[in-house]
Design a protein around this motif. Sequence first.
Motif, PDB file in Angstrom:
ATOM      1  N   SER A   1       0.839  -1.197   0.000  1.00 30.41           N
ATOM      2  CA  SER A   1       0.000   0.000   0.000  1.00 30.41           C
ATOM      3  C   SER A   1       0.877   1.251   0.000  1.00 30.41           C
TER       4      SER A   1
ATOM      5  N   GLU B   1       0.608   3.713   1.907  1.00 29.53           N
ATOM      6  CA  GLU B   1       0.907   4.042   3.308  1.00 29.53           C
ATOM      7  C   GLU B   1       2.141   3.310   3.791  1.00 29.53           C
ATOM      8  N   ALA B   2       2.260   2.019   3.412  1.00 27.47           N
ATOM      9  CA  ALA B   2       3.411   1.228   3.850  1.00 27.47           C
ATOM     10  C   ALA B   2       4.712   1.806   3.292  1.00 27.47           C
TER      11      ALA B   2
ATOM     12  N   LEU C   1       5.223   4.918   2.365  1.00 27.14           N
ATOM     13  CA  LEU C   1       5.498   6.216   2.998  1.00 27.14           C
ATOM     14  C   LEU C   1       6.073   6.028   4.398  1.00 27.14           C
ATOM     15  N   ARG C   2       5.536   5.051   5.150  1.00 24.31           N
ATOM     16  CA  ARG C   2       6.096   4.784   6.479  1.00 24.31           C
ATOM     17  C   ARG C   2       7.552   4.350   6.376  1.00 24.31           C
TER      18      ARG C   2
ATOM     19  N   ALA D   1       5.757   4.723  -3.394  1.00 24.57           N
ATOM     20  CA  ALA D   1       4.451   5.096  -2.839  1.00 24.57           C
ATOM     21  C   ALA D   1       3.583   5.754  -3.904  1.00 24.57           C
TER      22      ALA D   1
ATOM     23  N   SER E   1      -0.024   4.244  -5.739  1.00 27.21           N
ATOM     24  CA  SER E   1      -1.254   4.978  -5.422  1.00 27.21           C
ATOM     25  C   SER E   1      -2.168   5.083  -6.631  1.00 27.21           C
TER      26      SER E   1
ATOM     27  N   GLU F   1      -5.491   9.699  -5.396  1.00 26.65           N
ATOM     28  CA  GLU F   1      -4.849   9.796  -4.075  1.00 26.65           C
ATOM     29  C   GLU F   1      -3.745  10.852  -4.100  1.00 26.65           C
TER      30      GLU F   1
ATOM     31  N   TRP G   1      -3.044  12.941  -1.915  1.00 19.32           N
ATOM     32  CA  TRP G   1      -2.358  13.076  -0.629  1.00 19.32           C
ATOM     33  C   TRP G   1      -1.067  12.267  -0.615  1.00 19.32           C
ATOM     34  N   VAL G   2      -1.063  11.141  -1.350  1.00 23.80           N
ATOM     35  CA  VAL G   2       0.164  10.339  -1.423  1.00 23.80           C
ATOM     36  C   VAL G   2       1.248  11.126  -2.145  1.00 23.80           C
TER      37      VAL G   2
ATOM     38  N   GLU H   1       2.609  13.872   0.233  1.00 28.25           N
ATOM     39  CA  GLU H   1       3.534  13.420   1.268  1.00 28.25           C
ATOM     40  C   GLU H   1       4.840  12.923   0.661  1.00 28.25           C
TER      41      GLU H   1
END
Length: 548
Positions: free
Chosen positions: A388, A390-391, A393-394, A415, A419, A423, A425-426, A429
């Motif tokens: 994902s 999110e993964a 980005l983390r 990331a 996406s 998205e 927002w991805v 960030e």
Amino acid sequence: MTETAPVRPYVGLRPYQRDESALFHGRDREAREIATLWQAAGLTVLYGASGVGKTSLLQAGVLPRLDPGRVDLLPVARVHPRPRPPESSGNPYVAALLSCWAPERDPRTTAGLTVTEFLRARPERTDEYGDPMPILAAVDQAEEMFQGGPAGERDRTELLDQLTTAVQEHTGLHLLLSLREEYLFLVLPYERPFGQGSRARFHLRPFTPEAAREAVARPLGHTGRTITPAAAELLVDDLRTAVIVDEAGHESKVMLDTVEPVQLQVVCAALWESLPPGVTEITERHARAYADVEEFLYDFCKRMVAEVAEEFDMSPGEIKFWLRNTFVTEHGTRNMVYEGLQQTRSMPNAVARALEDRHILRAEHRRGIRWYELAHDRLIRPISRSDSPEAYLRAARAALATRKWEQARRLAGEAVRASDLGESWVRAEAAEILAEVAVENGEYETARRYCEEAVELYAERQRFDGVARMLRADGLLWLRQGDHVKAIERITAALSWAPNDMAAHLALAEALVRAGTPKAAAQVVTGVLDRLPPDLLKQAREMLRQTA
């Protein structure tokens, strides 16, 4: 699981034990042949790839076929040395071997004994005709006898010398060494002295399709459940099918000739746990509904990578990214890379070896160099599958925290690629992360472009905190380049979006000091002093001291 099926027929990742021989199938020919070779030859070498099932075959296949009335069987040993008190003496490898051969004895009673002395002290066993029984001794994961750190080289050499002496003095001693195939070359110099002129090798290969179907169906005989031939064949064919995807997204399917035992166990164990309680016959319909081989293997890879990441205090995304970009080519096929002195393609060698232990990678030696590749073509697709956003980005933020700038840049890019179009927002960030990386690399114009991109994307999503954060970052970038006016302008704009951004207030004060207006800077700091969090309070007081 139903009341009529209390037994778990598949063991998953762990090896089969000797008392599970009734569940172990698909290796009858191999087990019989190895049992015969072991009793006939002075040395038998069992070798195969990681995860092919050597330990299971030895424990649940070979040992149950040995007649205790005809052979003197020692417990299967490993020579991995156990931690010992500093004051202890003796060879730790020999001690590990003898403690396996005599598990009921206090290790202190065998401490200091040589292999020959230990065997000489054992009572001789005879068969029904009064003839001495051959002594069968197996060492599993025998590569530990031949390779390791330089600190143990002397002790390992002594163990090998002691075994050579033991087989010379005990003509009835028959050794079996089980090891990974990439270490076979280490055994070659010892085959003649260990075998005393009688030696054999057995190369254990993955399942044939027929053996794989047997390994799927026959363990169910003790569970109250059955599986139809069509369902078993469907599972095996799924495991044999590798999907190759190149960079252009073109897919092609390849039907392989073999099935990896460890993958079969992973999939069958997961299917067993997924079945509804009332199922007594596993049909093709159940296999299609509950045996998602792709998902099972993806979950397997994900769990193994997570274990390694935790062990080495890394992010799973970082390891997954390395696996995909190192071991999968642009054509969607397996790639092979060599192990360096400290790293394998920028990853510590210890991480690669941990992934090998968990059957994600396999290794082989070529002219003294260790090479890695994915353990099987069937793992290409699970490894290539994107996590994902999110993964990623983390993982990218974790890389920033440890100053791994290039890793953070690549993960931020992943990331974005993972996406969906909506998205944004991805992308925002990711741009923020890429801006920080560019600053650390001295690429100020690139950093500024990323700041502007992030500002627009955060504003589009009404993420005012993000807009302020990136305007502040842009202002500090101008300040670093000596343009105080532009810095003050950008940071003031940040405060218009987020008046309670305390970091922006201090950044504005810093810009005012650098612009030669310390009194204005002091007014800014004084105005927010009672609202500053503890982590900024020290910085604010130091700034007031400088402007006094």
